[in-house]
Write an enzyme that holds these catalytic residues in place. Structure first.
Site, PDB file in Angstrom:
ATOM      1  N   ASN A   9       0.873  -1.174   0.000  1.00 40.90           N
ATOM      2  CA  ASN A   9       0.000   0.000   0.000  1.00 40.90           C
ATOM      3  C   ASN A   9       0.913   1.228   0.000  1.00 40.90           C
ATOM      4  OD1 ASN A   9      -1.754   2.085   0.490  1.00 40.90           O
ATOM      5  ND2 ASN A   9      -2.388   1.380   2.527  1.00 40.90           N
ATOM      6  N   TRP A  10       1.014   1.857  -1.155  1.00 42.43           N
ATOM      7  CA  TRP A  10       1.950   2.986  -1.291  1.00 42.43           C
ATOM      8  C   TRP A  10       1.410   4.256  -0.644  1.00 42.43           C
ATOM      9  CZ3 TRP A  10       4.018   2.753  -7.081  1.00 42.43           C
ATOM     10  CH2 TRP A  10       4.626   1.515  -7.284  1.00 42.43           C
ATOM     11  N   LYS A  11       0.146   4.243  -0.241  1.00 35.20           N
ATOM     12  CA  LYS A  11      -0.490   5.420   0.367  1.00 35.20           C
ATOM     13  C   LYS A  11      -0.278   6.651  -0.535  1.00 35.20           C
ATOM     14  CE  LYS A  11      -0.179   3.216   4.817  1.00 35.20           C
ATOM     15  NZ  LYS A  11      -0.082   3.324   6.270  1.00 35.20           N
ATOM     16  N   HIS A  95      -9.506   1.349   4.799  1.00 35.02           N
ATOM     17  CA  HIS A  95      -8.247   1.501   5.538  1.00 35.02           C
ATOM     18  C   HIS A  95      -8.484   2.435   6.728  1.00 35.02           C
ATOM     19  CE1 HIS A  95      -4.137   2.546   6.552  1.00 35.02           C
ATOM     20  NE2 HIS A  95      -3.778   1.460   5.884  1.00 35.02           N
ATOM     21  N   GLU A  97      -6.868   4.782   7.852  1.00 35.30           N
ATOM     22  CA  GLU A  97      -6.618   6.194   7.557  1.00 35.30           C
ATOM     23  C   GLU A  97      -7.836   6.822   6.875  1.00 35.30           C
ATOM     24  OE1 GLU A  97      -2.930   5.467   5.540  1.00 35.30           O
ATOM     25  OE2 GLU A  97      -2.024   4.948   7.464  1.00 35.30           O
ATOM     26  N   GLU A 167      -5.376  -4.911  10.460  1.00 30.25           N
ATOM     27  CA  GLU A 167      -4.349  -3.905  10.704  1.00 30.25           C
ATOM     28  C   GLU A 167      -4.645  -3.177  12.010  1.00 30.25           C
ATOM     29  OE1 GLU A 167      -2.307  -2.650   6.769  1.00 30.25           O
ATOM     30  OE2 GLU A 167      -4.020  -1.340   7.090  1.00 30.25           O
ATOM     31  N   GLY A 173       2.528   2.269  10.879  1.00 32.34           N
ATOM     32  CA  GLY A 173       3.486   3.364  10.749  1.00 32.34           C
ATOM     33  C   GLY A 173       4.207   3.710  12.043  1.00 32.34           C
ATOM     34  N   SER A 213       3.422  -2.146  10.404  1.00 33.56           N
ATOM     35  CA  SER A 213       4.866  -2.233  10.630  1.00 33.56           C
ATOM     36  C   SER A 213       5.470  -3.579  10.218  1.00 33.56           C
ATOM     37  CB  SER A 213       5.205  -1.899  12.091  1.00 33.56           C
ATOM     38  OG  SER A 213       4.835  -0.562  12.388  1.00 33.56           O
ATOM     39  N   GLY A 234       2.926  -1.098   4.303  1.00 32.67           N
ATOM     40  CA  GLY A 234       2.956   0.336   3.995  1.00 32.67           C
ATOM     41  C   GLY A 234       4.382   0.788   3.718  1.00 32.67           C
ATOM     42  N   GLY A 235       5.001   1.407   4.711  1.00 34.08           N
ATOM     43  CA  GLY A 235       6.324   2.016   4.555  1.00 34.08           C
ATOM     44  C   GLY A 235       7.358   1.140   3.868  1.00 34.08           C
TER      45      GLY A 235
HETATM   46  P1  13P Z   1       3.061   0.411   7.726  1.00 37.51           P
HETATM   47  O1  13P Z   1       3.555  -0.876   7.110  1.00 37.51           O
HETATM   48  O2  13P Z   1       3.793   1.614   7.257  1.00 37.51           O
HETATM   49  O3  13P Z   1       2.939   0.297   9.212  1.00 37.51           O
HETATM   50  O4  13P Z   1       1.559   0.618   7.175  1.00 37.51           O
HETATM   51  C1  13P Z   1       0.668  -0.440   7.247  1.00 37.51           C
HETATM   52  C2  13P Z   1      -0.528  -0.106   6.462  1.00 37.51           C
HETATM   53  O5  13P Z   1      -1.290   0.785   6.813  1.00 37.51           O
HETATM   54  C3  13P Z   1      -0.771  -0.843   5.233  1.00 37.51           C
HETATM   55  O6  13P Z   1      -2.041  -0.600   4.735  1.00 37.51           O
END
Ligand code: 13P
Length: 249
Positions: A9-11, A95, A97, A167, A173, A213, A234-235
């Site tokens: 997920n590149w956000k 998600h 977010e 999640e 994050g 994470s 994510g990251g």
């Molecule tokens: P991180 O891997 O950066 O914690 O993010 C997880 C995430 O929200 C994937 O959708």
């Protein structure tokens, strides 16, 4: 047997040139393997160029959101028809977010899930608790409730297309991941919830990822768990080396 799925997920990261660079690097390093399904979810603006680049590579394409109507006067929204048109196979829905910053409710998540399935897009439905909810012992009730509401009215025949991502919000994050065992327990509960709503045989076909994470250092711990069928990253999905190290766990 469920085939694990590892999705990036590149956000809201990566311009078009940056997206091209990342996906080109992934293509070069991806080994021919049937063990894991690999999916990237770039921002809307990079979907078309990434779709071009991944043709024939075995990498799947996902979007990060959609609106449930097919078309209309909905300024700023993107429809399931448009995502299919771009070559998307998956779409992340609900998600945390989006729930937190854009007011997405369980009802909206449910509408989006049904719209996705109605257009042959596979939803990756995100669920998870906050730290306060975990500390109050509410994780299981909350997550089961999120799953039940997201799947309301979803036909049994569509269920194998659904992916769920557990999640925990406190792990997103933050660098503070869940333990493999804790994530396995909640994911087991999600599967039980699906079995209660449908039937065990169907629940056994649904892939349920862990997200929060996930890094090259901890992916093995999650993948070793019997209930965990992959990761939503994510990251660590923003760099070729870290994402490939996760895919090659
Ligand atoms: P991180 O891997 O950066 O914690 O993010 C997880 C995430 O929200 C994937 O959708």
């Amino acid at each position: 047997m469920r085939k694990p799925i590892i999705a990036g997920n590149w956000k809201m990261y990566k311009t078009i040139p940056e997206a091209r660079e990342l996906v080109t690097g992934l293509k070069e390093k991806l080994k021919e393997t049937d063990q894991v399904e690999v999916v990237v979810c770039p921002p809307f603006t990079a979907l078309a160029p990434v779709a071009e680049l991944i043709k024939g590579s075995g990498i799947g394409l996902g979007a990060q959101n959609l609106f449930w109507e097919e078309e209309g006067a909905y300024t700023g929204e993107v429809s399931p028809v448009m995502l299919r048109d771009l070559g998307c196979e998956y779409v992340i829905i609900g998600h945390s977010e989006r729930r937190q910053y854009f007011g997405e409710t369980d009802e909206m998540v449910n509408k989006k899930v049904k719209a996705a399935l109605g257009h042959k897009l596979r939803p990756i439905i995100c669920v998870g608790e906050t730290l306060a909810q975990r500390e109050a012992g509410e994780t299981e009730t909350l997550v089961a409730n999120q799953v039940e509401k997201a799947l309301a009215g979803v036909a049994a025949a569509d269920l194998p297309q659904v992916v769920i991502a557990y999640e925990p919000i406190w792990a997103i994050g933050t660098g503070r991941s869940s333990t493999g065992e804790d994530a396995n327990q909640v994911i087991g509960l999600i599967r039980k919830t699906i079995a209660r709503l449908y039937q065990q045989e169907l629940a056994d076909q649904v892939r349920i990822q862990y997200g929060g994470s996930v890094k090259p250092e901890n992916i093995k711990e999650f993948m070793a768990q019997p209930e965990i069928d992959g990761a939503l990253v994510g990251g660590a999905s923003l760099k070729v080396d870290s994402f490939m190290a996760i895919v090659d766990f």
